[in-house]
Scaffold this motif. Structure first.
Motif, PDB file in Angstrom:
ATOM      1  N   ARG A 104      -0.432  13.082  -5.629  1.00  0.00           N
ATOM      2  CA  ARG A 104       0.820  13.799  -5.752  1.00  0.00           C
ATOM      3  C   ARG A 104       0.807  14.534  -7.076  1.00  0.00           C
ATOM      4  O   ARG A 104       0.344  13.992  -8.075  1.00  0.00           O
ATOM      5  CB  ARG A 104       2.019  12.862  -5.645  1.00  0.00           C
ATOM      6  N   PHE A 116       0.342   1.143 -10.466  1.00  0.00           N
ATOM      7  CA  PHE A 116       0.531   2.244  -9.539  1.00  0.00           C
ATOM      8  C   PHE A 116      -0.388   2.186  -8.323  1.00  0.00           C
ATOM      9  O   PHE A 116       0.027   2.514  -7.229  1.00  0.00           O
ATOM     10  CB  PHE A 116       0.301   3.578 -10.252  1.00  0.00           C
ATOM     11  N   THR A 129       7.810  -0.550  -9.849  1.00  0.00           N
ATOM     12  CA  THR A 129       7.199   0.260  -8.799  1.00  0.00           C
ATOM     13  C   THR A 129       7.049  -0.645  -7.578  1.00  0.00           C
ATOM     14  O   THR A 129       7.015  -1.868  -7.703  1.00  0.00           O
ATOM     15  CB  THR A 129       5.812   0.763  -9.203  1.00  0.00           C
ATOM     16  N   MET A 189      11.128   7.928  -2.128  1.00  0.00           N
ATOM     17  CA  MET A 189      11.579   8.701  -0.974  1.00  0.00           C
ATOM     18  C   MET A 189      12.035   7.758   0.128  1.00  0.00           C
ATOM     19  O   MET A 189      11.371   6.759   0.395  1.00  0.00           O
ATOM     20  CB  MET A 189      10.394   9.517  -0.460  1.00  0.00           C
ATOM     21  N   PHE A 206      12.802   6.787   4.023  1.00  0.00           N
ATOM     22  CA  PHE A 206      12.318   7.114   5.369  1.00  0.00           C
ATOM     23  C   PHE A 206      12.915   6.169   6.380  1.00  0.00           C
ATOM     24  O   PHE A 206      13.407   5.105   6.037  1.00  0.00           O
ATOM     25  CB  PHE A 206      10.798   6.914   5.443  1.00  0.00           C
ATOM     26  N   ASP A 226       9.498   4.756  -0.220  1.00  0.00           N
ATOM     27  CA  ASP A 226       8.118   4.986  -0.610  1.00  0.00           C
ATOM     28  C   ASP A 226       8.139   5.710  -1.952  1.00  0.00           C
ATOM     29  O   ASP A 226       8.655   6.814  -2.042  1.00  0.00           O
ATOM     30  CB  ASP A 226       7.434   5.844   0.454  1.00  0.00           C
ATOM     31  N   ASP A 227       7.573   5.061  -2.967  1.00  0.00           N
ATOM     32  CA  ASP A 227       7.591   5.737  -4.272  1.00  0.00           C
ATOM     33  C   ASP A 227       6.201   6.207  -4.678  1.00  0.00           C
ATOM     34  O   ASP A 227       5.941   6.472  -5.836  1.00  0.00           O
ATOM     35  CB  ASP A 227       8.183   4.815  -5.349  1.00  0.00           C
ATOM     36  N   GLY A 228       5.297   6.283  -3.694  1.00  0.00           N
ATOM     37  CA  GLY A 228       3.947   6.743  -4.018  1.00  0.00           C
ATOM     38  C   GLY A 228       3.021   5.604  -4.390  1.00  0.00           C
ATOM     39  O   GLY A 228       1.811   5.787  -4.484  1.00  0.00           O
ATOM     40  N   THR A 229       3.567   4.415  -4.619  1.00  0.00           N
ATOM     41  CA  THR A 229       2.704   3.269  -4.915  1.00  0.00           C
ATOM     42  C   THR A 229       2.721   2.262  -3.786  1.00  0.00           C
ATOM     43  O   THR A 229       2.011   1.259  -3.814  1.00  0.00           O
ATOM     44  CB  THR A 229       3.161   2.547  -6.201  1.00  0.00           C
ATOM     45  N   GLY A 230       3.542   2.523  -2.789  1.00  0.00           N
ATOM     46  CA  GLY A 230       3.637   1.591  -1.668  1.00  0.00           C
ATOM     47  C   GLY A 230       4.989   1.779  -1.013  1.00  0.00           C
ATOM     48  O   GLY A 230       5.797   2.584  -1.461  1.00  0.00           O
ATOM     49  N   HIS A 231       5.232   1.041   0.073  1.00  0.00           N
ATOM     50  CA  HIS A 231       6.577   1.150   0.640  1.00  0.00           C
ATOM     51  C   HIS A 231       7.181  -0.218   0.904  1.00  0.00           C
ATOM     52  O   HIS A 231       6.480  -1.215   1.071  1.00  0.00           O
ATOM     53  CB  HIS A 231       6.598   2.024   1.889  1.00  0.00           C
ATOM     54  N   ASP A 262      16.133  11.372   5.697  1.00  0.00           N
ATOM     55  CA  ASP A 262      14.724  11.044   5.519  1.00  0.00           C
ATOM     56  C   ASP A 262      14.049  12.083   4.641  1.00  0.00           C
ATOM     57  O   ASP A 262      14.276  13.278   4.783  1.00  0.00           O
ATOM     58  CB  ASP A 262      14.027  10.989   6.880  1.00  0.00           C
ATOM     59  N   GLY A 263      13.200  11.589   3.777  1.00  0.00           N
ATOM     60  CA  GLY A 263      12.446  12.510   2.937  1.00  0.00           C
ATOM     61  C   GLY A 263      13.151  12.847   1.645  1.00  0.00           C
ATOM     62  O   GLY A 263      12.663  13.628   0.838  1.00  0.00           O
ATOM     63  N   PHE A 316      14.639  11.969  -2.063  1.00  0.00           N
ATOM     64  CA  PHE A 316      14.400  11.053  -3.177  1.00  0.00           C
ATOM     65  C   PHE A 316      15.701  10.350  -3.514  1.00  0.00           C
ATOM     66  O   PHE A 316      16.743  10.978  -3.647  1.00  0.00           O
ATOM     67  CB  PHE A 316      13.916  11.823  -4.414  1.00  0.00           C
TER      68      PHE A 316
END
Lengths: 107, 277
Positions: free
Chosen positions: A24, A106, B50, B82, B84, B98-103, B124-125, B127
């Motif tokens: 990202r 992360f 996170t 984000m 969903f 989902d924060d980019g490190t997992g959901h 959805d989608g 932030f």
């Protein structure tokens, strides 16, 4: 929208370490031709090419999440408008920390 | 004195947490007005995390069904990510963050109209920022949300991750700091301020027999920025970056070199880690 895989925070310099992986990045849009590519400036002031079709009009700063397909381009799956003002320095710092000393938080 | 100045800065971190309240219960010098004890339940701090930290959190040993992140009791968390799979039901709304490190799954119980208003603007989608309580449910972790709102200024995202990093390093530093008062009375004869007689370091780094400064030096030399340099790192740079006096750096270099963990490169001032990459 499939985000079941974690995406690494990258700037242009870190992108080359994650080619082929989900990344990202925040870019400042420089120009977008309708042909499916957007050229932007990364948070560390280098040019990146984003491939894909944005879902709508783009603001000045956009975060893209997708697969890095080369040192300088990302195949975007998700586009998020981040507005017209953003502190790129702090985002850049997050990229460096997330890939460096605090990687374990992360990825 | 090296050790006392380090400890003071750890205390400053606990006081400087501001509204977030990084008053981890292990701190013995908390400047927070609330009495903090390891068992305080009503005044649990809210920790920015996170999703990866949540996923990696272990269950705490008592039956309170609380979790440990970085060995600190955590029950209330802050997340930014984000949303969903929003599913609205009669009494609650659930979604995945989902924060980019997992959901992770989240649940927001809707009891009043104001609660429903809070969630109906979400799609959805988008932030969002979530404040909630971390709980386990049938073996899975879930966040019981008590506040959620969309992110409007996207600097919040970078800010949140920086807070997570800060809280994590503050917590880690406090855990090291706990050993400092015990060590000041012990006389182990090595020159550095911190004595790492506890096993905390050894389980993390497998560097038994090395003191704290050695660990900092080797850690610095193992960073990608250092290993990426062919000629290694000049020892002056190590001293300035780590803010450690040169004589201590020299001692650390000597001991690391004799252990075979670093080697000198172009001259006796430049060093590289042997286990680089």
């Amino acid at each position: 929208m499939d985000t079941s895989n974690p995406a690494v925070f990258v700037n242009a310099e870190l992108l080359r370490m994650h080619v082929g992986r989900r990344v990202r990045a925040v870019i400042q849009v420089l120009r977008s031709d309708g042909g499916g590519t957007v050229v932007g400036k990364s948070t560390d002031e280098q040019q990146l090419v984003i491939k894909g079709h944005p879902p709508g009009p783009l603001s000045t700063f956009v975060e893209v999440i997708g697969i890095a397909d080369s040192n300088q381009s990302i195949r975007a799956e998700i586009w998020t408008n981040f507005g017209d003002t953003l502190d790129t320095a702090s985002y850049n710092q997050v990229c460096q920390l997330a890939n460096g000393d605090y990687k374990h938080l992360f990825i | 004195m090296f050790s006392s100045s380090q400890f003071d800065s750890a205390a400053a971190f606990t006081g400087g947490g501001g509204g977030g309240g990084f008053n981890y219960s292990q701190s013995t010098q908390s400047t927070d007005p609330l009495p903090t004890s390891a068992k305080s339940r009503d005044t649990q701090p809210m920790v920015p995390v996170t999703v990866k930290q949540i996923i990696g959190a272990s269950q705490s040993t008592d039956d309170k069904s609380n979790f440990l992140i970085d060995d600190a009791l955590v029950s209330n968390v802050k997340l930014v990510g984000m949303a969903f799979d929003k599913a609205e039901r009669v009494t609650d709304v659930s979604f995945v963050i989902d924060d980019g490190t997992g959901h992770i799954g989240c649940n927001r119980w809707v009891n009043e109209a104001v609660d429903r208003k809070e969630v109906e603007g979400l799609s959805d989608g988008m932030f969002v920022r979530i404040h909630g309580h971390l709980k386990g449910f049938q073996g899975k972790k879930q966040v019981l949300v008590f506040a959620i709102r969309p992110v409007t200024d996207y600097n919040e995202i970078a800010n949140h991750f920086l807070e997570c990093i800060y809280a994590h390093s503050c917590n880690a530093r406090l855990q090291n700091g706990v050993s400092a008062p015990a060590s000041s009375s012990s006389t182990l004869g090595t020159p550095s301020g911190y004595q790492t007689a506890t096993s905390q370091f050894s389980q993390d780094y497998n560097l038994d027999g090395l003191n704290n400064i050695d660990k900092m030096v080797i850690e610095y030399l193992e960073r990608p920025s250092s290993t990426g340099q062919e000629k290694g790192v000049h020892r002056n740079e190590i001293a300035t970056q780590l803010k450690i006096p040169m004589e201590k750096i020299l001692e650390a270099i000597e001991s690391l070199e004799s252990e075979g963990m670093i080697y000198s490169t172009i001259d006796e001032y430049h060093y590289k880690s042997t286990s680089s990459g």
